[in-house]
Design a protein around this motif. Structure first.
Motif, PDB file in Angstrom:
ATOM      1  N   SER A 131     -26.170   9.789  -0.713  1.00 28.21           N
ATOM      2  CA  SER A 131     -26.991  10.797  -0.039  1.00 28.21           C
ATOM      3  C   SER A 131     -26.086  11.662   0.830  1.00 28.21           C
ATOM      4  O   SER A 131     -25.082  11.200   1.352  1.00 28.21           O
ATOM      5  CB  SER A 131     -28.082  10.135   0.806  1.00 28.21           C
ATOM      6  N   THR A 132     -26.469  12.934   0.959  1.00 30.17           N
ATOM      7  CA  THR A 132     -25.702  13.880   1.766  1.00 30.17           C
ATOM      8  C   THR A 132     -26.644  14.581   2.723  1.00 30.17           C
ATOM      9  O   THR A 132     -27.718  15.051   2.324  1.00 30.17           O
ATOM     10  CB  THR A 132     -25.030  14.928   0.857  1.00 30.17           C
ATOM     11  N   GLN A 133     -26.229  14.639   4.001  1.00 25.92           N
ATOM     12  CA  GLN A 133     -27.032  15.315   5.012  1.00 25.92           C
ATOM     13  C   GLN A 133     -26.092  15.987   5.996  1.00 25.92           C
ATOM     14  O   GLN A 133     -25.214  15.345   6.559  1.00 25.92           O
ATOM     15  CB  GLN A 133     -27.932  14.308   5.732  1.00 25.92           C
ATOM     16  N   ASN A 134     -26.255  17.297   6.188  1.00 27.02           N
ATOM     17  CA  ASN A 134     -25.424  18.094   7.084  1.00 27.02           C
ATOM     18  C   ASN A 134     -23.930  17.966   6.752  1.00 27.02           C
ATOM     19  O   ASN A 134     -23.090  17.889   7.628  1.00 27.02           O
ATOM     20  CB  ASN A 134     -25.651  17.691   8.544  1.00 27.02           C
ATOM     21  N   THR A 137     -21.659  12.399   4.045  1.00 23.59           N
ATOM     22  CA  THR A 137     -22.057  11.611   2.881  1.00 23.59           C
ATOM     23  C   THR A 137     -22.296  10.163   3.283  1.00 23.59           C
ATOM     24  O   THR A 137     -21.607   9.625   4.147  1.00 23.59           O
ATOM     25  CB  THR A 137     -20.945  11.675   1.814  1.00 23.59           C
ATOM     26  N   SER A 152     -21.140   5.332   6.039  1.00 25.80           N
ATOM     27  CA  SER A 152     -21.161   6.752   6.384  1.00 25.80           C
ATOM     28  C   SER A 152     -19.744   7.298   6.416  1.00 25.80           C
ATOM     29  O   SER A 152     -18.817   6.652   6.913  1.00 25.80           O
ATOM     30  CB  SER A 152     -21.805   6.960   7.754  1.00 25.80           C
TER      31      SER A 152
END
Length: 163
Positions: A131-134, A137, A152
């Motif tokens: 998952s990738t956020q801002n 990864t 993370s």
């Protein structure tokens, strides 16, 4: 009988006797062109005789290819008193994990802060989910018992330490 004589003659011609030494002519023309030959030189060329000795391998003492001399050291070649580091390989994470600690963690299937994505994949395998956020990864792993684990990474792709 004729075939046997023909075969013996061909075998004799095809197996030349080994030449251990020969006289070679060194011919130099007025233009400076040098030729080595076994036949001799023309009248316009300067003639020098050289004896070529080509021992077969293992036939005696070794023949040096070049004469070695004693080297002298000048002041510019003196050894520096402190080691000089020209370049250092960087892993992109500031080399926070040393090579031996990285290998030990991979063998024990542990993840340390400062490891790269490829280090984590070498230790734990491909993630079950990414998952990738801002721009950051996360790798998600799930084991056979059903427990989950998240790793993370920061913007540089390095494992983040616990805050």
């Amino acid at each position: 009988m004729h075939r046997l004589r023909c075969f013996a003659l061909c075998a004799t011609l095809l197996c030349p006797s080994p030449l251990l030494a020969a006289t070679v002519f060194r011919c130099e023309d007025p233009g400076g062109h040098i030729t080595f030959t076994l036949q001799g030189c023309s009248e316009a060329q300067d003639l020098q005789l050289h004896r070529a000795h080509n021992p077969t391998p293992g036939s005696g003492q070794p023949v040096p290819l070049a004469q070695t001399g004693k080297t002298t050291r000048t002041r510019s070649q003196a050894k520096p008193s402190a080691p000089l580091v020209v370049g250092e390989q960087g892993d992109g994470c500031g080399n926070r994990v040393t090579g031996s600690a990285r290998r030990t963690a991979m063998i024990r299937q542990q993840v340390l802060a400062g490891m790269t994505r490829s280090d984590v994949e070498s230790a734990l395998g491909k993630p079950d989910k990414i998952s990738t956020q801002n721009g950051r990864t996360r790798y998600h792993y799930r084991d056979r018992e059903g427990s989950s684990r998240q790793i993370s990474f920061d913007d540089a792709g390095c494992v983040k330490g616990k805050p």
